[in-house]
Motif scaffolding. Structure first.
Motif, PDB file in Angstrom:
ATOM      1  N   ILE A  46      88.595  41.952-119.498  1.00  0.00           N
ATOM      2  CA  ILE A  46      87.681  41.436-120.527  1.00  0.00           C
ATOM      3  C   ILE A  46      87.086  40.105-120.077  1.00  0.00           C
ATOM      4  O   ILE A  46      85.886  39.846-120.235  1.00  0.00           O
ATOM      5  CB  ILE A  46      88.420  41.276-121.873  1.00  0.00           C
ATOM      6  CG1 ILE A  46      88.737  42.643-122.463  1.00  0.00           C
ATOM      7  CG2 ILE A  46      87.579  40.458-122.861  1.00  0.00           C
ATOM      8  CD1 ILE A  46      89.613  42.592-123.702  1.00  0.00           C
ATOM      9  N   SER A  47      87.922  39.256-119.493  1.00  0.00           N
ATOM     10  CA  SER A  47      87.449  37.970-118.986  1.00  0.00           C
ATOM     11  C   SER A  47      86.433  38.158-117.867  1.00  0.00           C
ATOM     12  O   SER A  47      85.394  37.474-117.831  1.00  0.00           O
ATOM     13  CB  SER A  47      88.640  37.140-118.486  1.00  0.00           C
ATOM     14  OG  SER A  47      88.198  35.915-117.950  1.00  0.00           O
ATOM     15  N   GLU A  48      86.695  39.110-116.962  1.00  0.00           N
ATOM     16  CA  GLU A  48      85.768  39.364-115.863  1.00  0.00           C
ATOM     17  C   GLU A  48      84.428  39.880-116.375  1.00  0.00           C
ATOM     18  O   GLU A  48      83.367  39.485-115.888  1.00  0.00           O
ATOM     19  CB  GLU A  48      86.380  40.396-114.892  1.00  0.00           C
ATOM     20  CG  GLU A  48      87.545  39.877-114.078  1.00  0.00           C
ATOM     21  CD  GLU A  48      87.129  38.812-113.092  1.00  0.00           C
ATOM     22  OE1 GLU A  48      85.956  38.802-112.672  1.00  0.00           O
ATOM     23  OE2 GLU A  48      87.976  37.965-112.750  1.00  0.00           O
ATOM     24  N   VAL A  49      84.486  40.778-117.345  1.00  0.00           N
ATOM     25  CA  VAL A  49      83.249  41.328-117.918  1.00  0.00           C
ATOM     26  C   VAL A  49      82.428  40.235-118.595  1.00  0.00           C
ATOM     27  O   VAL A  49      81.198  40.160-118.434  1.00  0.00           O
ATOM     28  CB  VAL A  49      83.571  42.461-118.916  1.00  0.00           C
ATOM     29  CG1 VAL A  49      82.320  42.865-119.693  1.00  0.00           C
ATOM     30  CG2 VAL A  49      84.143  43.669-118.187  1.00  0.00           C
ATOM     31  N   LEU A  50      83.097  39.361-119.343  1.00  0.00           N
ATOM     32  CA  LEU A  50      82.395  38.260-120.009  1.00  0.00           C
ATOM     33  C   LEU A  50      81.779  37.309-118.994  1.00  0.00           C
ATOM     34  O   LEU A  50      80.660  36.806-119.202  1.00  0.00           O
ATOM     35  CB  LEU A  50      83.350  37.506-120.941  1.00  0.00           C
ATOM     36  CG  LEU A  50      83.758  38.231-122.226  1.00  0.00           C
ATOM     37  CD1 LEU A  50      84.754  37.397-123.019  1.00  0.00           C
ATOM     38  CD2 LEU A  50      82.536  38.547-123.088  1.00  0.00           C
TER      39      LEU A  50
END
Length: 201
Positions: free
Chosen positions: A161-165
Protein backbone atom coordinates in the motif's frame (compact mmCIF):
# COMPACT_ATOMS: atom_id res chain seq x y z
CA UNK A 1 -16.93 11.38 -11.75
CA UNK A 2 -18.23 11.90 -15.30
CA UNK A 3 -17.56 15.65 -15.02
CA UNK A 4 -13.96 14.98 -13.95
CA UNK A 5 -13.48 12.65 -16.91
CA UNK A 6 -15.05 15.26 -19.18
CA UNK A 7 -12.58 17.91 -17.98
CA UNK A 8 -9.69 15.47 -18.51
CA UNK A 9 -10.92 14.62 -22.01
CA UNK A 10 -11.31 18.29 -22.94
CA UNK A 11 -7.81 18.93 -21.58
CA UNK A 12 -6.35 16.13 -23.72
CA UNK A 13 -8.19 17.53 -26.74
CA UNK A 14 -6.08 20.70 -26.46
CA UNK A 15 -2.95 18.83 -27.56
CA UNK A 16 -2.74 20.10 -31.13
CA UNK A 17 -0.74 22.55 -33.20
CA UNK A 18 -2.32 26.01 -32.94
CA UNK A 19 -1.50 27.01 -36.51
CA UNK A 20 -2.26 23.75 -38.35
CA UNK A 21 -4.74 22.08 -36.00
CA UNK A 22 -2.87 18.74 -36.22
CA UNK A 23 -3.43 16.59 -33.13
CA UNK A 24 -0.47 15.62 -30.95
CA UNK A 25 -0.35 12.23 -29.18
CA UNK A 26 -0.87 12.34 -25.41
CA UNK A 27 0.07 8.74 -24.65
CA UNK A 28 3.82 9.39 -25.02
CA UNK A 29 4.01 11.89 -22.16
CA UNK A 30 1.70 9.74 -20.03
CA UNK A 31 3.83 6.65 -20.64
CA UNK A 32 7.01 8.58 -19.73
CA UNK A 33 5.41 9.86 -16.52
CA UNK A 34 4.29 6.35 -15.55
CA UNK A 35 7.73 4.87 -16.31
CA UNK A 36 9.59 7.53 -14.31
CA UNK A 37 7.14 7.26 -11.41
CA UNK A 38 7.46 3.48 -11.31
CA UNK A 39 11.27 3.63 -11.44
CA UNK A 40 11.49 6.21 -8.64
CA UNK A 41 8.94 4.38 -6.48
CA UNK A 42 10.94 1.14 -6.80
CA UNK A 43 14.29 2.82 -6.14
CA UNK A 44 13.34 4.69 -2.99
CA UNK A 45 12.11 2.97 0.14
CA UNK A 46 9.81 5.79 1.19
CA UNK A 47 9.27 9.48 0.55
CA UNK A 48 10.47 11.55 3.50
CA UNK A 49 8.03 13.71 5.41
CA UNK A 50 10.10 16.83 4.62
CA UNK A 51 9.82 16.15 0.90
CA UNK A 52 6.07 15.59 1.20
CA UNK A 53 5.67 18.79 3.22
CA UNK A 54 7.60 20.72 0.56
CA UNK A 55 5.41 19.17 -2.16
CA UNK A 56 2.29 20.21 -0.26
CA UNK A 57 3.55 23.77 0.02
CA UNK A 58 4.42 24.02 -3.68
CA UNK A 59 1.15 22.47 -4.81
CA UNK A 60 -0.90 24.74 -2.54
CA UNK A 61 0.81 27.83 -3.96
CA UNK A 62 0.33 26.67 -7.55
CA UNK A 63 -3.32 25.80 -6.96
CA UNK A 64 -3.93 29.29 -5.57
CA UNK A 65 -2.18 30.85 -8.55
CA UNK A 66 -4.12 28.71 -11.03
CA UNK A 67 -7.42 29.76 -9.45
CA UNK A 68 -6.44 33.38 -10.03
CA UNK A 69 -5.83 32.59 -13.70
CA UNK A 70 -9.13 30.72 -13.84
CA UNK A 71 -11.12 33.67 -12.46
CA UNK A 72 -9.35 36.02 -14.87
CA UNK A 73 -10.30 33.83 -17.83
CA UNK A 74 -13.91 33.64 -16.68
CA UNK A 75 -14.15 37.40 -16.27
CA UNK A 76 -12.42 38.20 -19.56
CA UNK A 77 -14.37 39.92 -22.29
CA UNK A 78 -14.73 38.61 -25.79
CA UNK A 79 -12.38 40.19 -28.35
CA UNK A 80 -13.89 42.92 -30.50
CA UNK A 81 -12.91 42.65 -34.16
CA UNK A 82 -13.87 44.04 -37.50
CA UNK A 83 -16.18 41.38 -38.94
CA UNK A 84 -15.59 42.72 -42.41
CA UNK A 85 -12.06 41.37 -42.19
CA UNK A 86 -12.09 37.60 -42.63
CA UNK A 87 -8.53 37.31 -41.33
CA UNK A 88 -9.32 39.17 -38.11
CA UNK A 89 -12.56 37.21 -37.66
CA UNK A 90 -10.81 33.85 -37.97
CA UNK A 91 -8.02 35.01 -35.69
CA UNK A 92 -10.53 36.12 -33.05
CA UNK A 93 -12.38 32.81 -33.36
CA UNK A 94 -9.18 30.83 -32.74
CA UNK A 95 -8.32 33.12 -29.84
CA UNK A 96 -11.74 32.58 -28.26
CA UNK A 97 -11.30 28.83 -28.64
CA UNK A 98 -7.88 29.05 -26.99
CA UNK A 99 -9.38 31.00 -24.08
CA UNK A 100 -12.04 28.32 -23.58
CA UNK A 101 -9.40 25.59 -23.73
CA UNK A 102 -7.31 27.33 -21.09
CA UNK A 103 -10.23 26.98 -18.72
CA UNK A 104 -10.03 23.19 -19.03
CA UNK A 105 -6.23 23.21 -18.84
CA UNK A 106 -6.35 25.06 -15.53
CA UNK A 107 -9.24 22.94 -14.26
CA UNK A 108 -7.35 19.74 -15.10
CA UNK A 109 -4.27 20.97 -13.27
CA UNK A 110 -6.37 21.83 -10.21
CA UNK A 111 -7.90 18.35 -10.17
CA UNK A 112 -4.55 16.55 -10.48
CA UNK A 113 -2.84 18.83 -7.96
CA UNK A 114 -5.70 18.38 -5.47
CA UNK A 115 -5.47 14.59 -5.78
CA UNK A 116 -1.71 14.79 -5.20
CA UNK A 117 -2.33 16.84 -2.04
CA UNK A 118 -4.78 14.21 -0.78
CA UNK A 119 -2.30 11.38 -1.42
CA UNK A 120 0.49 13.37 0.22
CA UNK A 121 -1.66 13.90 3.30
CA UNK A 122 -2.34 10.16 3.45
CA UNK A 123 1.40 9.51 3.40
CA UNK A 124 1.93 12.10 6.12
CA UNK A 125 -0.50 10.39 8.47
CA UNK A 126 1.22 8.66 11.41
CA UNK A 127 2.22 5.17 10.37
CA UNK A 128 -0.16 2.51 11.63
CA UNK A 129 1.56 0.15 14.01
CA UNK A 130 1.24 -3.25 12.36
CA UNK A 131 1.38 -5.03 15.71
CA UNK A 132 -1.68 -3.03 16.73
CA UNK A 133 -3.66 -4.60 13.89
CA UNK A 134 -2.61 -8.05 15.02
CA UNK A 135 -3.41 -7.23 18.65
CA UNK A 136 -6.89 -6.03 17.74
CA UNK A 137 -7.42 -9.17 15.68
CA UNK A 138 -6.48 -11.35 18.63
CA UNK A 139 -9.36 -9.86 20.64
CA UNK A 140 -11.88 -11.48 18.33
CA UNK A 141 -12.73 -15.11 18.95
CA UNK A 142 -11.71 -16.56 15.63
CA UNK A 143 -13.39 -13.81 13.68
CA UNK A 144 -10.07 -12.55 12.33
CA UNK A 145 -8.09 -15.71 12.76
CA UNK A 146 -6.80 -15.45 9.22
CA UNK A 147 -5.24 -12.09 10.05
CA UNK A 148 -3.58 -13.50 13.16
CA UNK A 149 -2.23 -16.49 11.28
CA UNK A 150 -1.00 -14.49 8.31
CA UNK A 151 1.18 -11.91 10.05
CA UNK A 152 3.67 -11.73 7.20
CA UNK A 153 0.84 -11.27 4.72
CA UNK A 154 -0.53 -8.35 6.74
CA UNK A 155 2.87 -6.68 6.90
CA UNK A 156 3.35 -7.21 3.16
CA UNK A 157 -0.02 -5.55 2.47
CA UNK A 158 1.04 -2.47 4.42
CA UNK A 159 4.29 -2.36 2.47
CA UNK A 160 2.54 -2.66 -0.89
CA UNK A 161 0.00 0.00 0.00
CA UNK A 162 2.87 2.35 0.84
CA UNK A 163 4.60 1.57 -2.46
CA UNK A 164 1.42 2.17 -4.44
CA UNK A 165 0.83 5.51 -2.70
CA UNK A 166 4.42 6.53 -3.42
CA UNK A 167 3.96 5.68 -7.10
CA UNK A 168 0.64 7.55 -7.30
CA UNK A 169 2.09 10.61 -5.56
CA UNK A 170 5.10 10.78 -7.86
CA UNK A 171 2.94 10.32 -10.96
CA UNK A 172 0.45 12.99 -9.87
CA UNK A 173 3.29 15.38 -9.06
CA UNK A 174 4.89 14.87 -12.48
CA UNK A 175 1.54 15.17 -14.26
CA UNK A 176 0.54 18.32 -12.37
CA UNK A 177 3.97 19.90 -12.95
CA UNK A 178 3.88 19.16 -16.68
CA UNK A 179 0.29 20.43 -16.91
CA UNK A 180 1.13 23.62 -15.01
CA UNK A 181 4.15 24.39 -17.20
CA UNK A 182 2.13 23.74 -20.36
CA UNK A 183 -0.77 25.86 -19.12
CA UNK A 184 1.50 28.78 -18.27
CA UNK A 185 3.07 28.50 -21.72
CA UNK A 186 -0.37 28.54 -23.37
CA UNK A 187 -1.51 31.48 -21.21
CA UNK A 188 1.57 33.46 -22.27
CA UNK A 189 0.86 32.53 -25.88
CA UNK A 190 -2.76 33.64 -25.46
CA UNK A 191 -1.78 37.06 -24.09
CA UNK A 192 0.79 37.49 -26.84
CA UNK A 193 -1.83 36.82 -29.50
CA UNK A 194 -4.37 38.99 -27.69
CA UNK A 195 -1.97 41.96 -27.56
CA UNK A 196 -1.16 41.57 -31.24
CA UNK A 197 -4.87 41.51 -32.05
CA UNK A 198 -5.56 44.63 -29.98
CA UNK A 199 -2.69 46.43 -31.70
CA UNK A 200 -4.07 45.43 -35.08
CA UNK A 201 -1.09 43.29 -36.02
Amino acid sequence: MSSLLDIAQRHWDTFYDYDTGVRKPVWKRTFCAIAVSLAVALLIEEIGSDAIAALLTVQSILIGFSFSVLFFLLSGSAPVVDKSSIEQYLSAKKLTRLSNELFYNVSYFNIVATFSVVVALLLLLPGIDKSLVLAVASEFEGGLGIVRDQREWVLACFSWISEVLNFVLIFLFLESTASFIRTISRVSFFFEKRLKQQNGE
